[in-house]
Design an enzyme around this catalytic site. Structure first.
Site, PDB file in Angstrom:
ATOM      1  N   LYS A 208     -20.672   9.107 -42.289  1.00 59.22           N
ATOM      2  CA  LYS A 208     -22.127   8.713 -41.715  1.00 59.22           C
ATOM      3  C   LYS A 208     -23.140   9.566 -42.200  1.00 59.22           C
ATOM      4  O   LYS A 208     -23.905   9.237 -42.593  1.00 59.22           O
ATOM      5  CB  LYS A 208     -21.752   8.457 -40.336  1.00 59.22           C
ATOM      6  CG  LYS A 208     -23.343   8.281 -39.452  1.00 59.22           C
ATOM      7  CD  LYS A 208     -23.023   7.697 -38.058  1.00 59.22           C
ATOM      8  CE  LYS A 208     -24.377   7.711 -37.455  1.00 59.22           C
ATOM      9  NZ  LYS A 208     -24.508   7.477 -36.136  1.00 59.22           N
ATOM     10  N   GLU A 214     -15.103  18.729 -43.429  1.00 54.12           N
ATOM     11  CA  GLU A 214     -13.724  18.282 -43.900  1.00 54.12           C
ATOM     12  C   GLU A 214     -13.793  17.175 -44.947  1.00 54.12           C
ATOM     13  O   GLU A 214     -13.260  17.484 -45.995  1.00 54.12           O
ATOM     14  CB  GLU A 214     -12.841  17.628 -42.749  1.00 54.12           C
ATOM     15  CG  GLU A 214     -12.699  18.466 -41.613  1.00 54.12           C
ATOM     16  CD  GLU A 214     -13.349  18.736 -40.564  1.00 54.12           C
ATOM     17  OE1 GLU A 214     -14.698  18.189 -40.567  1.00 54.12           O
ATOM     18  OE2 GLU A 214     -13.046  18.908 -39.469  1.00 54.12           O
ATOM     19  N   GLY A 265     -20.208   6.501 -34.929  1.00 53.69           N
ATOM     20  CA  GLY A 265     -19.083   6.684 -36.213  1.00 53.69           C
ATOM     21  C   GLY A 265     -18.041   5.993 -35.758  1.00 53.69           C
ATOM     22  O   GLY A 265     -17.439   5.338 -36.450  1.00 53.69           O
ATOM     23  N   ARG A 266     -17.514   6.120 -34.404  1.00 55.51           N
ATOM     24  CA  ARG A 266     -16.278   5.706 -33.809  1.00 55.51           C
ATOM     25  C   ARG A 266     -16.426   4.146 -33.797  1.00 55.51           C
ATOM     26  O   ARG A 266     -15.747   3.331 -33.204  1.00 55.51           O
ATOM     27  CB  ARG A 266     -15.967   6.321 -32.640  1.00 55.51           C
ATOM     28  CG  ARG A 266     -16.975   6.153 -31.459  1.00 55.51           C
ATOM     29  CD  ARG A 266     -16.469   7.174 -30.423  1.00 55.51           C
ATOM     30  NE  ARG A 266     -17.589   7.334 -29.491  1.00 55.51           N
ATOM     31  CZ  ARG A 266     -18.605   8.291 -29.541  1.00 55.51           C
ATOM     32  NH1 ARG A 266     -18.666   9.019 -30.669  1.00 55.51           N
ATOM     33  NH2 ARG A 266     -19.502   8.391 -28.629  1.00 55.51           N
ATOM     34  N   GLU A 351     -13.844  10.092 -27.050  1.00 55.71           N
ATOM     35  CA  GLU A 351     -15.026  10.729 -27.477  1.00 55.71           C
ATOM     36  C   GLU A 351     -16.255   9.754 -26.792  1.00 55.71           C
ATOM     37  O   GLU A 351     -17.267  10.475 -26.685  1.00 55.71           O
ATOM     38  CB  GLU A 351     -15.196  10.452 -29.124  1.00 55.71           C
ATOM     39  CG  GLU A 351     -16.243  11.458 -29.854  1.00 55.71           C
ATOM     40  CD  GLU A 351     -16.097  11.474 -31.182  1.00 55.71           C
ATOM     41  OE1 GLU A 351     -16.408  10.492 -31.906  1.00 55.71           O
ATOM     42  OE2 GLU A 351     -15.501  12.377 -31.752  1.00 55.71           O
ATOM     43  N   HIS A 382      12.575   5.045 -26.557  1.00 57.59           N
ATOM     44  CA  HIS A 382      13.526   6.116 -26.839  1.00 57.59           C
ATOM     45  C   HIS A 382      13.123   7.529 -26.736  1.00 57.59           C
ATOM     46  O   HIS A 382      13.775   8.339 -27.299  1.00 57.59           O
ATOM     47  CB  HIS A 382      14.387   5.825 -27.940  1.00 57.59           C
ATOM     48  CG  HIS A 382      14.909   4.312 -27.877  1.00 57.59           C
ATOM     49  ND1 HIS A 382      16.319   4.217 -27.310  1.00 57.59           N
ATOM     50  CD2 HIS A 382      14.449   3.067 -28.057  1.00 57.59           C
ATOM     51  CE1 HIS A 382      16.498   2.668 -27.419  1.00 57.59           C
ATOM     52  NE2 HIS A 382      15.376   2.273 -27.822  1.00 57.59           N
ATOM     53  N   LYS A 491     -17.261  23.079 -34.270  1.00 53.52           N
ATOM     54  CA  LYS A 491     -17.694  23.202 -35.852  1.00 53.52           C
ATOM     55  C   LYS A 491     -18.731  24.427 -36.070  1.00 53.52           C
ATOM     56  O   LYS A 491     -18.588  24.937 -37.190  1.00 53.52           O
ATOM     57  CB  LYS A 491     -18.751  21.940 -35.899  1.00 53.52           C
ATOM     58  CG  LYS A 491     -17.979  20.663 -35.841  1.00 53.52           C
ATOM     59  CD  LYS A 491     -19.033  19.544 -36.363  1.00 53.52           C
ATOM     60  CE  LYS A 491     -18.430  18.002 -36.124  1.00 53.52           C
ATOM     61  NZ  LYS A 491     -19.623  17.033 -36.077  1.00 53.52           N
TER      62      LYS A 491
END
Ligand code: F6P
Length: 522
Positions: A208, A214, A265-266, A351, A382, A491
Site C-alpha cells: 500500500k 520487508e 491494508g488488511r 490489528e 490431534h 519498525k
C-alpha cells in the site's frame, strides 16, 4: 454521529447484572432441553453463509440486552457513517471504504443507496482500476510463457491474497504457480528464487505504502536477481500494486495498479492487492468474489440488527470478551484449502481491535480483541483440541464447514463433516458420567459457519462477514478499528538496531539487547 462507549450505557450495567445473577451459570444442555426452538432462534441465514449460534452461552433475553447495548452505542449510526464514506478512521482522518471496492458499477441514476451518490467519483475510479487490473490478469493468464507469479508483500499485502489463492485453488488456472514472499528473512526469497527462471516469472510488488522495509528489501533483491540472471524486460516481469504509484515508478516499475488511502491494508484484498487472486481465478471468478462480498455488505447495511449476522456475531464477541472474560477464540476451518484462514483473521481482528484506548485516546477500562488462533480440522483435533475439551480455560471455537466438496473421494467428506459436528457436540455435551481424567465438563461454546461450497462467491461473503463483525465489536468498544499505530514502534527500533548491528555501538541500550547484539556480532 454520536458514539457512546459501551461501558457508559445503561445496557452495559444491565448486562453485568444479568451475567452476575444468572448468565454466568448458563448451561447449554439445559437450554436445549428447555427450548426445542433454540436452533431456529439462534441461527441466522445470511448471503452464502449459514450460521448456527445456538451452541453459544447466550439466550434470547441476553441477546436482546446486547442489541440494546448496540442501540445505545449508536452502532447503526456508525454503520451508516461507514457506508456514507465519512472519515471514521479518525486518527488518520480517512474514510473506510473497502466495501466500495465491491460495489457494482451502476449508473448514478440506478443507485438506490443514496449515500453512494456521495462517493460516485470514487466508485468510477474503482471500476476503471478494476477493469484495467482484470484485463491485465487476463493477459497474464493467456501468456503461457509466464508460469510463476511471485507476490512480494507483507501483512494485508500478503495474507489476503495468499489465503484466497490457496482457498480457491480448485478454481485456479492450471499451469501457473503462485508464490508468496513476505518475510525479510532471506531464506524465504532465496528458496523461492532458486525454483524460478527470470523469463517465466512475474513479480508483483504489493505494498500500500511502497515503503515497508520487508517488501522493499525483498523487491530490491528480486530485481537484482532478475538482472543478474540476464533479465531485462522489467515492464513485462514486474508490476506494482500500491497507492504510491510515484514510488513504484521511482523504483523502476512502470506497470502499476493503484488504490486509495481509504482502503486499509488488511481490507485491501478487494483492490489491486487482489491481483494474484484475479490471475488465479480469472475475471469472472474475481467478479463473483466481489459480488459475494457485496451481498454480505448489503445484508450488513440493511438487515435489522436482530437478524443481521455480522451484528449478532460482533455482539457475541463483546459478550464473551467483556462478561465471560474469554481471552481467545479458536478458528477451526474444516477445509484444508482454508489453511491460512486463521492467520488472515489474526490480522483482520487483532490489528483492527487490539487497542487499549478509545477513539478519543482515553484508556479503556475493559478488554478488547481476543487472541485468535487455529489450524484446519481435523489436524487441530490431534494437536490442541485436548486443551479445548479438558483444559482449564474456556475457548470459544468458530468452525467453518462446507456442504459440498470439490473432489470425488467419496469416503472423505462424510468423515470430515462427522468430525466437525462431533467436535462441536463434544465441546457442548461433555462427558460427565466418568470421573477424573475421563471427565469432560462440556458446556464449551462454539459457532458453526456453514457454506454450501467453497467458491469465489461464498469466500467473498465469508470474508466480508468477518470484516463487518470486527467493525461491530470495535464500534461498541468505542475504538478506532482502522489504524495500527501499535506496529510503528518496532519498525523505528529495528532501524536503530540495524545501525547498531553494523557499528557495534551499544551506548544507551538495555543490558539484554546490548548483550545479544554483542553475541551476534562476535
Ligand atoms: O505493519 C503493519 C502494516 O501497516 C499493515 O497494516 C499492512 O497491511 C502491512 O503493514 C503492509 O503494509 P504495506 O502494504 O504498506 O506494505
Amino acid at each position: 454521529m454520536t458514539r457512546i462507549r459501551c461501558d457508559r450505557t445503561a445496557a452495559w450495567a444491565a448486562l453485568q447484572n444479568c451475567f452476575n445473577t444468572d448468565a454466568r451459570n448458563f448451561d447449554l444442555r439445559t437450554a436445549f432441553a428447555n427450548d426445542p426452538e433454540r436452533f431456529a432462534r439462534l441461527s441466522q441465514a445470511a448471503p452464502h453463509v449459514f450460521a448456527d449460534l445456538s451452541k453459544n452461552l447466550l439466550d434470547t433475553p441476553t441477546e436482546a440486552l446486547l442489541l440494546e447495548l448496540a442501540r445505545e452505542c449508536g452502532l447503526e449510526e456508525h454503520r451508516a457513517a461507514l457506508f456514507a464514506g465519512a472519515a471514521i478512521n479518525t486518527t488518520e482522518q480517512r474514510a473506510v471504504m473497502h466495501w466500495l471496492l465491491r460495489f457494482p458499477a451502476l449508473a448514478l441514476a440506478d443507485i438506490e443507496h443514496s449515500a453512494i451518490k456521495l462517493v460516485a467519483a470514487e466508485l468510477q475510479q474503482v471500476h476503471q482500476t478494476l477493469d484495467a487490473m482484470l484485463a491485465y490478469a487476463h493477459t497474464v493468464r493467456s501468456d503461457a510463457a509466464i508460469t510463476d507469479i511471485v507476490n512480494i508483500g507483507i501483512g494485508g499485502s500478503d495474507l489476503g491474497p495468499q489465503m484466497a489463492v490457496l482457498a480457491l485453488d480448485a478454481f485456479a488456472i492450471p499451469g501457473k504457480r503462485f508464490h508468496f514472499v513476505s518475510n525479510v528473512d532471506g531464506h524465504e526469497l532465496a528458496s523461492t528464487l532458486s525454483r524460478l527462471k527470470p523469463e517465466s516469472t512475474l513479480f508483483l510488488i504489493a505494498s500500500k505504502t511502497f515503503t515497508t522495509i520487508e517488501t522493499m528489501t525483498n523487491a530490491r533483491s528480486a530485481k537484482a536477481w532478475f538482472a543478474a540472471q540476464g533479465g531485462t524486460d522489467i515492464a513485462r516481469h514486474f508490476a506494482a500494486l500500491t497507492t504510491n504509484v510515484e514510488a513504484a515508478k521511482a523504483f523502476g516499475i512502470s506497470t502499476t495498479f493503484g488504490f486509495w488511502d481509504w482502503v486499509g491494508g488488511r481490507y485491501s484484498l478487494w483492490s489491486a492487492i487482489g491481483l494474484p487472486l484475479a490471475i488465479a481465478i480469472g475475471q469472472q471468478g474475481f467478479r463473483d468474489f466481489l459480488a459475494g462480498a457485496h451481498a454480505m455488505d448489503e445484508h450488513f447495511r440493511t438487515a435489522p440488527p436482530a437478524a443481521n449476522l455480522p451484528v449478532r456475531l460482533g455482539l457475541l464477541d463483546v459478550w464473551y470478551r467483556n462478561f465471560h472474560g474469554f481471552g481467545s477464540r479458536s478458528i477451526a476451518p474444516y477445509h484444508s484449502a482454508l489453511k491460512r484462514w486463521p492467520a488472515y483473521l489474526q490480522q483482520l481482528e487483532m490489528e483492527s481491535n487490539g487497542k487499549r484506548v478509545d477513539a478519543a485516546g482515553a484508556a479503556l477500562p475493559f478488554s478488547t480483541s481476543p487472541v485468535l488462533w487455529g489450524e484446519p480440522g481435523t489436524n487441530g483435533q490431534h494437536a490442541y483440541f485436548q486443551m479445548l475439551h479438558q483444559g482449564t480455560e474456556v475457548v470459544p471455537v468458530e468452525f467453518v464447514a462446507v456442504k459440498k466438496p470439490r473432489h470425488d473421494l467419496v469416503a472423505h467428506h462424510p468423515l470430515l463433516l462427522a468430525n466437525v459436528l462431533a467436535q462441536a457436540q463434544a465441546l457442548m455435551a461433555g462427558k460427565t458420567d466418568a470421573g477424573g481424567h475421563k471427565h469432560f465438563p462440556g458446556n464449551r461454546p462454539s459457532t458453526f459457519l456453514l457454506l454450501d461450497e467453497l467458491n469465489p462467491t461464498s469466500l467473498g461473503a465469508l470474508i466480508a462477514l468477518q470484516e463487518h463483525r470486527v467493525f461491530v465489536s470495535g464500534s461498541l468498544w468505542g475504538i478506532n478499528s482502522f489504524d495500527q499505530w501499535g506496529v510503528e514502534l518496532g519498525k523505528v527500533l529495528a532501524m536503530d538496531v540495524a545501525n547498531r548491528l553494523a557499528s557495534g555501538d551499544v551506548a544507551g541500550l538495555d543490558g539484554s539487547t546490548a548483550g545479544l547484539l554483542a553475541r551476534l556480532r562476535s
